[in-house]
Enzyme design. Structure first.
Site, PDB file in Angstrom:
ATOM      1  N   CYS A  92       1.337   4.689   1.609  1.00 11.92           N
ATOM      2  CA  CYS A  92       0.964   5.955   0.883  1.00 11.92           C
ATOM      3  C   CYS A  92       1.809   7.431   1.023  1.00 11.92           C
ATOM      4  CB  CYS A  92      -0.530   6.292   1.361  1.00 11.92           C
ATOM      5  SG  CYS A  92      -1.706   5.050   1.113  1.00 11.92           S
ATOM      6  N   HIS A 129      -1.429  -5.184   1.196  1.00 14.99           N
ATOM      7  CA  HIS A 129      -2.439  -6.060   1.489  1.00 14.99           C
ATOM      8  C   HIS A 129      -2.142  -7.270   1.938  1.00 14.99           C
ATOM      9  CE1 HIS A 129      -4.533  -3.015  -1.039  1.00 14.99           C
ATOM     10  NE2 HIS A 129      -3.816  -3.317  -2.122  1.00 14.99           N
TER      11      HIS A 129
END
Length: 215
Positions: free
Chosen positions: A180, A76
């Site tokens: 991920c 992020h």
């Protein structure tokens, strides 16, 4: 009614987690409405419940936060729209898979307003775009890049955490992790795709598309 909230600047991750947890507790107690919170974080990595240590390639690059949302490592940072959804699945249907499908459809609908064709894959979480201008994959398939990530948590059928969409982040910051847990695909953003989109443009698209998908 869903309460929409937008925070200017960069919100520290621990501050956001504490505020979200407090709001979810209030929702469970019947003392708060559903909320969608739009914000940005400083550069950081988060480790979901399925994160593998070997996927953190640069542990000293940014601060790393362990979180109890589903998923693996994510980045992020500035230029990425974080959307924390605090929604009551007691009212919206106690079906986690359907909820994730709604999140995917919501992102795809919002991207569609910029003529971006987002897609999902049963074996990969998130929303992807095809990149025919890039070399094909080893399998011969068209290359794809990830433009949005999804990670949620459910407590007493109140859903929280949510999604992130890359508007104009520093894409090199993703190099410190295997995003991920998938290393054969790249990461992109709206600006990387050639669209001069600003954060407020995406916010308007998200608000418009939400009512189409969730209500």
């Amino acid at each position: 009614m869903v309460e929409w909230m937008t925070s200017p600047g960069l919100t520290p991750y621990p501050e956001a987690m504490a505020a979200m947890e407090d709001h979810v507790d209030a929702m469970i107690a019947g003392q708060a409405a559903e909320r969608i919170w739009l914000l940005e974080h400083p550069p950081l990595y988060t480790a979901g419940t399925s994160a593998r240590p070997e996927d953190l390639l640069a542990p000293d690059r940014f601060e790393v936060f362990t979180t109890r949302r589903g998923g693996q490592y994510t980045y992020h940072g500035p230029g990425q729209r974080i959307v924390y959804l605090m929604l009551d699945l007691n009212k919206r249907g106690r079906d986690v898979r359907a909820y994730v499908h709604h999140l995917e459809a919501w992102i795809i609908a919002a991207l569609g307003q910029f003529n971006i064709v987002g897609k999902v894959d049963p074996g990969r979480v998130g929303v992807w775009v095809e990149r025919p201008e890039k070399p094909p994959l080893a399998s011969g398939l068209v290359a794809e890049d990830k433009v949005a990530a999804i990670g949620i948590r459910i407590r007493k059928w109140v859903a929280f955490h949510g999604i992130s969409i890359n508007v104009e982040p520093d894409l090199s910051h993703f190099d410190g992790i295997v995003p991920c847990g998938i290393n054969e695909f790249g990461v992109t953003s709206l600006v990387d795709l050639g669209l001069p989109v600003e954060m407020h443009d995406l916010d308007a698209a998200l608000k418009h598309s939400f009512t189409q998908i969730f209500q």
